[in-house]
Design a protein around this motif. Sequence first.
Motif: not given
Ligand SMILES: CC(C)(COP(=O)(O)OP(=O)(O)OC[C@H]1O[C@@H](n2cnc3c(N)ncnc32)[C@H](O)[C@@H]1OP(=O)(O)O)[C@@H](O)C(=O)NCCC(=O)NCCS
Length: 138
Positions: A72, A74, A80, A82, A84-85, A108, A115
Amino acid sequence: MISYTDNLEGIGANSLDGFFDGWPKRPTAERHFELLKKSDYIVLAIDDEADFVVGFITAISDNVLSAYIPLLEVLPSYQGRGIGSKLVQRMLEKLDGFYMIDLVCDRDLERFYSRFGMKAAFCMAVRNYDKQAGVQDG
Ligand SMILES: CC(C)(COP(=O)(O)OP(=O)(O)OC[C@H]1O[C@@H](n2cnc3c(N)ncnc32)[C@H](O)[C@@H]1OP(=O)(O)O)[C@@H](O)C(=O)NCCC(=O)NCCS
């Protein structure tokens, strides 16, 4: 506008750039496209105006009992908002009929995944870091 799709119609390796951010050995866009093609289920987030992929999620499955979500991501500049959600929600809807839906993540991210009703569980894993960019003859 961000739209979501579960197929690769109109998408090519040239629609994929900037993913695997922070990976020491990043798969090329061609490898990325290949893994999307070979996955059992995908959901892509597309920036309609820019016409490229800004997020993706994959799942592989035996299509009987279990499915695994390996990837997964983004793009950093789209995080940030929505996206990823939405990708997780849409994938979990697709996998709704299966007994087991697993993924491995850093601690983390526990709050993010919880959620969606996911629960933390212990896992064992192998990582062949020399293969991080993808197998050569895959
Ligand atoms: C994890 C990920 C997909 C979330 O995508 P996104 O589009 O930012 O997600 P959303 O906007 O729907 O949600 C963001 C929420 O996730 C939380 N979040 C995202 N990355 C995080 C991290 N590394 N640690 C903790 N929380 C995290 C944010 O704090 C935010 O929380 P909030 O709604 O309370 O502010 C994105 O941060 C990403 O691509 N990260 C790098 C790759 C990764 O870690 N992938 C998961 C592999 S298991």
